[in-house]
Design an enzyme around this catalytic site. Structure first.
Site, PDB file in Angstrom:
ATOM      1  N   GLU A 170      17.829 -77.440  -3.700  1.00  0.00           N
ATOM      2  CA  GLU A 170      16.986 -76.234  -3.671  1.00  0.00           C
ATOM      3  C   GLU A 170      17.317 -75.244  -4.776  1.00  0.00           C
ATOM      4  O   GLU A 170      17.690 -74.097  -4.514  1.00  0.00           O
ATOM      5  CB  GLU A 170      17.103 -75.549  -2.295  1.00  0.00           C
ATOM      6  CG  GLU A 170      16.606 -76.396  -1.162  1.00  0.00           C
ATOM      7  CD  GLU A 170      16.533 -75.636   0.164  1.00  0.00           C
ATOM      8  OE1 GLU A 170      16.951 -74.478   0.207  1.00  0.00           O
ATOM      9  OE2 GLU A 170      16.044 -76.209   1.141  1.00  0.00           O
ATOM     10  N   GLU A 382      15.730 -82.691   3.975  1.00  0.00           N
ATOM     11  CA  GLU A 382      15.999 -81.761   5.086  1.00  0.00           C
ATOM     12  C   GLU A 382      14.711 -81.475   5.843  1.00  0.00           C
ATOM     13  O   GLU A 382      13.652 -81.327   5.232  1.00  0.00           O
ATOM     14  CB  GLU A 382      16.527 -80.392   4.592  1.00  0.00           C
ATOM     15  CG  GLU A 382      17.947 -80.412   4.101  1.00  0.00           C
ATOM     16  CD  GLU A 382      18.435 -79.060   3.604  1.00  0.00           C
ATOM     17  OE1 GLU A 382      17.947 -78.014   4.098  1.00  0.00           O
ATOM     18  OE2 GLU A 382      19.287 -79.055   2.714  1.00  0.00           O
TER      19      GLU A 382
HETATM   20  C1  BGP Z   1      17.981 -74.925   3.348  1.00  0.00           C
HETATM   21  C2  BGP Z   1      19.362 -75.208   2.846  1.00  0.00           C
HETATM   22  C3  BGP Z   1      20.335 -75.616   3.900  1.00  0.00           C
HETATM   23  C4  BGP Z   1      20.136 -74.954   5.247  1.00  0.00           C
HETATM   24  C5  BGP Z   1      18.684 -74.855   5.644  1.00  0.00           C
HETATM   25  C6  BGP Z   1      18.432 -73.994   6.846  1.00  0.00           C
HETATM   26  O1  BGP Z   1      17.383 -73.981   2.536  1.00  0.00           O
HETATM   27  O2  BGP Z   1      19.354 -76.238   1.874  1.00  0.00           O
HETATM   28  O3  BGP Z   1      21.624 -75.474   3.370  1.00  0.00           O
HETATM   29  O4  BGP Z   1      20.836 -73.795   5.372  1.00  0.00           O
HETATM   30  O5  BGP Z   1      17.882 -74.373   4.596  1.00  0.00           O
HETATM   31  O6  BGP Z   1      18.401 -72.668   6.445  1.00  0.00           O
HETATM   32  P1  BGP Z   1      19.005 -71.488   7.271  1.00  0.00           P
HETATM   33  O7  BGP Z   1      20.440 -71.870   7.488  1.00  0.00           O
HETATM   34  O8  BGP Z   1      18.843 -70.282   6.443  1.00  0.00           O
HETATM   35  O9  BGP Z   1      18.240 -71.432   8.528  1.00  0.00           O
END
Ligand code: BGP
Length: 483
Positions: A170, A382
């Site tokens: 990201e 993800e």
């Molecule tokens: C993405 C990231 C992850 C994870 C996920 C959930 O942007 O790659 O590392 O954190 O989001 O986000 P959050 O933890 O802010 O809910």
């Protein structure tokens, strides 16, 4: 297209789950690891929810065997994790930390022992702080060589065992939150010129690492993971349709086109030049970006939500609205770029407690767009639901809302495949509960409940949630159980 085709996942489909070093490992100064930018950032008062840190995280550094055994019991096919750069090179460059290499060798071997395919993210946001102190980290072009040196070390040390590599996680998010909204390190606000320059450095680092991988004889698969938020125009008013177009060029294709074609979208670049915030591009850079675009094997997609685009007047909302980091529904504000677009809520979709829209169709939309535009295979690196979970007195966790969320997204992914998209893997976020960068430990994503909260002295015992058993079945039946 008509949704009547049977959803079938390929027989070698990689059902997986993902994590990131900073969010799961802990052991933040153990065995020679250096400080990262995140280790430093979380120590600034007010930066994270209840001042949470990843110092201990969920202690995966010491409990990885237990965690991987749980993955094996579930039948997981791939585990996506990231390497902490500062474990390998405590100062970012210079001397290699053998203990760090040993840890990841053990982790990879543990996966392979159970036939779990390791999928390695080279950079998931934790940058050695030394490089920030030395020359400003991603702000300086020196980062490209240091990143490539680090990536080559990983290819050399683990390349015979790892077949899936993700260069950057990201890039769009860590640069936006780092240089535009000050929510991630280095915590800069509205530094647009630097934002685009940092991105150009990151693109060059990605591209040169991809090329180096091939030059070193790497025959696995390599690509970047992008946080893809697909957009829908609010309605058919031409100004709203155009705002969607502009949003896509500035917020999606700015990254996807560089990974997939090796060039920046023209209209967006023209706009940035006119504003005087376009990045400095050196002679030869374009060829390198193009070469890497020919060499990548997949587009990695992190998908959580879609958005709506509406024309935003010159005196309209800015990108700097409040973000919901508390789980209090409705506490986030509408954001946008004055004169270009804004992202109001979608009245047709439900949202999570953190105000993220829930839109399984958006996942298919991403896959279809990538397939049509770049003709590349896709790895969903993800996808998941952040929620408050409750452990009952008998230690069960009934996360039916997570099962529903994942089930709908898997269905949609199956449709994308039946409509011609080549999807190699689906990684949920996340396997165990872990640290959410800005939201502490209360925003949970895992199949495994970890008994900890914002208090580091918690026991960290692992418990299977209902979703664990659900995903086990999905894997066993290769997705057929949700037909
Ligand atoms: C993405 C990231 C992850 C994870 C996920 C959930 O942007 O790659 O590392 O954190 O989001 O986000 P959050 O933890 O802010 O809910």
């Amino acid at each position: 297209m008509d949704n009547t085709t049977k959803r079938e996942f390929p027989s070698d489909f990689l059902w997986g789950s993902a994590s990131a070093a900073y969010q799961i490992e802990g052991g933040y100064l153990e065995d020679g690891k250096g400080m990262s930018n995140w280790d430093a950032f979380v120590r600034i008062p007010g930066k994270t929810f209840k001042s949470t840190t990843g110092d201990i995280a969920v202690d995966h550094y010491h409990r990885y065997k237990e965690d991987i055994a749980l993955m094996a019991q579930m039948g997981l096919k791939t585990y996506r994790f990231s390497v902490a750069w500062a474990r390998i090179y405590p100062n970012g460059n210079g001397e290699l930390n053998k203990k760090g290499v040993e840890f990841y060798n053990n982790l990879i071997d543990e996966c392979l022992k159970y036939n779990i395919e390791p999928m390695v993210t080279i950079f998931h946001w934790d940058l050695p702080q030394s490089l920030v102190d030395e020359y400003g980290g991603w702000e300086n072009r020196n980062i490209v060589d240091d990143y490539v040196n680090y990536a080559k070390t990983l290819f050399k040390e683990f390349g015979n065992k790892v077949k899936y590599w993700i260069t950057l996680n990201e890039q769009n998010i860590f640069t936006s939150l780092g240089w535009l909204t000050a929510q991630h390190p280095p915590g800069k606000f509205d530094d647009k010129k630097m934002f685009y320059q940092v991105n150009h450095h990151a693109f060059m680092a990605h591209a040169k690492a991809v090329i180096a991988y091939r030059e070193m004889g790497g025959c696995g698969k390599i690509g970047a993971s992008f946080a893809y938020t697909p957009s829908y125009a609010l309605d058919c008013r031409p100004s709203n349709a155009m705002s969607k177009y502009n949003y896509d060029d500035l917020k999606n294709f700015w990254w996807l086109d560089v990974y997939g074609y090796g060039r920046y979208p023209k209209a967006a670049m023209t706009y940035l030049k006119r504003k005087g915030i376009a990045p400095e591009i050196k002679q030869g850079d374009e060829n390198i970006l193009k070469k890497a675009a020919m060499e990548i094997d997949f587009m990695g997609v992190n998908y959580y939500q879609s958005c709506v685009c509406e024309y935003n007047p010159m005196d309209g909302v800015t990108p700097y609205g409040t973000m919901n980091t508390t789980g209090v529904k409705g506490s986030s504000q509408v954001v946008g770029i004055p004169g270009i677009y804004k992202n109001p809520a979608n009245p047709y979709l439900m949202t999570t407690d953190w105000d993220w829209s829930i839109d399984p169709v958006g996942l298919k939309y991403c896959c279809r767009e990538i397939t049509s535009r770049y003709n590349l295979p896709i790895i969903i690196s993800e996808n998941g639901l952040g929620a408050f979970d409750k452990k009952e007195t008998d230690n069960s966790i009934h996360d039916d809302y997570r099962i529903k969320y994942l089930e709908e997204h898997v269905k949609s992914l199956g449709e994308a495949i039946s409509e011609g998209c080549e999807v190699l893997a689906y990684c949920t976020w996340s396997f165990t509960d872990l640290l959410s960068w800005l939201n502490g430990y209360q925003k949970r994503y895992g199949f495994i409940y970890v008994d900890r909260d914002e208090n580091d002295s918690a026991p960290m015992t692992r418990y299977k949630k209902d979703s664990y058993f659900w995903y086990k079945k999905v894997i066993e039946t290769n997705g057929k159980c949700i037909e």
